[in-house]
Design a protein around this motif. Structure first.
Motif, PDB file in Angstrom:
ATOM      1  N   HIS A 132      -7.540   5.819   9.566  1.00  0.00           N
ATOM      2  CA  HIS A 132      -7.233   6.194   8.187  1.00  0.00           C
ATOM      3  C   HIS A 132      -5.997   7.094   8.150  1.00  0.00           C
ATOM      4  O   HIS A 132      -5.108   6.918   7.321  1.00  0.00           O
ATOM      5  CB  HIS A 132      -8.422   6.928   7.545  1.00  0.00           C
ATOM      6  CG  HIS A 132      -9.565   6.017   7.213  1.00  0.00           C
ATOM      7  ND1 HIS A 132     -10.857   6.459   7.120  1.00  0.00           N
ATOM      8  CD2 HIS A 132      -9.602   4.692   6.960  1.00  0.00           C
ATOM      9  CE1 HIS A 132     -11.657   5.436   6.807  1.00  0.00           C
ATOM     10  NE2 HIS A 132     -10.919   4.355   6.711  1.00  0.00           N
ATOM     11  N   ILE A 164       0.845  -1.192   0.000  1.00  0.00           N
ATOM     12  CA  ILE A 164       0.000   0.000   0.000  1.00  0.00           C
ATOM     13  C   ILE A 164       0.885   1.248   0.000  1.00  0.00           C
ATOM     14  O   ILE A 164       1.882   1.307   0.725  1.00  0.00           O
ATOM     15  CB  ILE A 164      -0.897   0.025   1.262  1.00  0.00           C
ATOM     16  CG1 ILE A 164      -1.708  -1.274   1.373  1.00  0.00           C
ATOM     17  CG2 ILE A 164      -1.806   1.260   1.270  1.00  0.00           C
ATOM     18  CD1 ILE A 164      -2.665  -1.534   0.230  1.00  0.00           C
ATOM     19  N   VAL A 222      -0.071  -5.000   3.646  1.00  0.00           N
ATOM     20  CA  VAL A 222      -1.303  -5.052   4.439  1.00  0.00           C
ATOM     21  C   VAL A 222      -1.031  -5.684   5.812  1.00  0.00           C
ATOM     22  O   VAL A 222      -1.495  -5.209   6.838  1.00  0.00           O
ATOM     23  CB  VAL A 222      -2.395  -5.852   3.674  1.00  0.00           C
ATOM     24  CG1 VAL A 222      -3.602  -6.115   4.570  1.00  0.00           C
ATOM     25  CG2 VAL A 222      -2.805  -5.116   2.405  1.00  0.00           C
ATOM     26  N   LEU A 260      -8.769  -0.161   4.396  1.00  0.00           N
ATOM     27  CA  LEU A 260      -8.056   0.112   3.146  1.00  0.00           C
ATOM     28  C   LEU A 260      -9.015   0.282   1.973  1.00  0.00           C
ATOM     29  O   LEU A 260      -8.763   1.091   1.073  1.00  0.00           O
ATOM     30  CB  LEU A 260      -7.057  -1.020   2.859  1.00  0.00           C
ATOM     31  CG  LEU A 260      -5.852  -1.083   3.818  1.00  0.00           C
ATOM     32  CD1 LEU A 260      -5.030  -2.346   3.558  1.00  0.00           C
ATOM     33  CD2 LEU A 260      -4.971   0.160   3.684  1.00  0.00           C
ATOM     34  N   LYS A 270      -8.316  -4.517   6.112  1.00  0.00           N
ATOM     35  CA  LYS A 270      -8.750  -4.540   4.709  1.00  0.00           C
ATOM     36  C   LYS A 270      -9.976  -3.651   4.493  1.00  0.00           C
ATOM     37  O   LYS A 270     -10.105  -2.986   3.463  1.00  0.00           O
ATOM     38  CB  LYS A 270      -9.059  -5.972   4.268  1.00  0.00           C
ATOM     39  CG  LYS A 270      -7.795  -6.807   4.051  1.00  0.00           C
ATOM     40  CD  LYS A 270      -8.169  -8.213   3.616  1.00  0.00           C
ATOM     41  CE  LYS A 270      -6.928  -9.078   3.359  1.00  0.00           C
ATOM     42  NZ  LYS A 270      -7.319 -10.486   3.057  1.00  0.00           N
ATOM     43  N   ILE A 278      -2.842   5.107   8.765  1.00  0.00           N
ATOM     44  CA  ILE A 278      -2.431   4.337   7.588  1.00  0.00           C
ATOM     45  C   ILE A 278      -1.737   5.248   6.580  1.00  0.00           C
ATOM     46  O   ILE A 278      -0.675   4.908   6.041  1.00  0.00           O
ATOM     47  CB  ILE A 278      -3.651   3.631   6.939  1.00  0.00           C
ATOM     48  CG1 ILE A 278      -4.162   2.519   7.862  1.00  0.00           C
ATOM     49  CG2 ILE A 278      -3.283   3.055   5.563  1.00  0.00           C
ATOM     50  CD1 ILE A 278      -5.489   1.901   7.446  1.00  0.00           C
TER      51      ILE A 278
END
Lengths: 204, 119
Positions: B49, B35, B62, B80, B77, B52
């Protein structure tokens, strides 16, 4: 729960060009040395995480006719080796116990191959894992982790586990990097030979 | 285990993190999909969020995100998916996988073998 001081401080960042993640799984019973092996060859401090899955129970409670839901939780360790500019190999240490296999398809589909790490004194611990890997069609090798002087020859291990002649069976010391690296090289060589053979076969 | 298990995790937290969703189109992401953030976090964004996006300034898998966030892979997941749908991340999917019971091309596995030998 612990908290990390900074999210941007990822332990060891990947190359910007990294684009292709590969998976290899090390399967074995408790205490057989999976985490040790991951640690020996990983370029990062091994990490751990878990996956959960809720599923309807198989049985029905006779008394209430209420169907159970059970949550399966599996924790696993992993490490990482950057192979080249694009490819990054992830090594997963996975418990071979029964509930783990419920999550195999979700977590480990696409896995190139597996190392079944065995302890000669507890060979029976690996039967289930071997059966499941065969069921999933995942190529594997068997590595015996020698904490102490082995009591049996590798041929005896092969016989006891009823392994086909083409499956490599080797000794290792999961504590040392060279030995753990040799295990991965053996698996990679086996996978390469399988792929090369099937590539030839498919053109005939 | 390196860290404490999530066994004592408060289910309410997981519920809140995902907005009550229990499934995403998980097939979009493999555990080793890499990612990469396409933007910086903005104020008001859900904290997971934002975390990440900060973590993925360089490519990150991941499963590593899951470990750093202390959240199960399936929950990550879902998070994401939100970020991918809004263009805030891009995903680099694995190519060298065993698909449909077939190993990758011998050339790919040769590269893996040589790289491991040269470690």
């Amino acid at each position: 729960m612990h908290s990390r001081t900074s999210d941007s401080a990822v332990d060891a960042p990947l190359r910007e060009s990294a684009s292709d993640g590969l998976k290899i799984v090390i399967v074995g019973g408790f205490g057989v040395g999976k985490t040790t092996m991951v640690q020996s060859v990983s370029e990062i401090r091994p990490l751990s995480t878990e996956e959960t899955m809720t599923q309807a129970g198989i049985g029905i409670d006779d008394a209430s006719f209420v169907q159970h839901k059970t949550t399966t939780t599996v924790a696993f360790d992993f490490g990482r080796i950057s192979l080249d500019e694009q490819m990054v190999l992830y090594l997963f240490g996975a418990p071979g116990q029964e509930r783990f296999w419920f999550l195999w398809d979700r977590l480990f589909s696409g896995t190139l191959g597996a190392v079944v790490l065995v302890d000669t004194n507890r060979l029976a611990d690996s039967w289930y894992a071997l059966d499941r890997l065969e069921h999933h069609g995942t190529p594997f090798i068997v590595a015996r982790n020698n904490f102490t002087e082995p009591q049996h020859t590798l041929e005896e291990v092969r016989e006891a586990l009823d392994l086909p002649p083409e499956v490599p069976v080797i000794d290792c010391d999961a504590r040392t990097r060279d030995s753990s690296k040799n295990v991965l090289v053996t698996l990679a060589r086996y996978l390469y030979s399988l792929s090369a053979t099937s590539a030839v076969g498919s053109t005939v | 285990m390196i860290r404490g298990a999530l066994d004592n995790e408060d289910p309410d937290r997981l519920y809140t993190v995902t907005g009550g969703r229990s499934r995403a189109d998980e097939s979009v992401f493999d555990m080793v999909t890499l990612i990469v953030s396409e933007c910086e976090p903005v104020p008001g964004m859900q904290s997971e969020h934002a975390r990440i996006l900060r973590m993925c300034r360089g490519p990150l898998s991941v499963v590593e995100i899951s470990s750093y966030l202390d959240l199960p892979v399936s929950v990550v997941k879902i998070l994401l998916c939100d970020l991918l749908d809004t263009g805030r991340i891009t995903a680099r999917h694995p190519h060298a996988a065993r698909t449909g019971g077939r190993l990758p091309e011998p050339e790919t596995l040769k590269k893996v073998l040589v790289a491991l030998q040269n470690l």
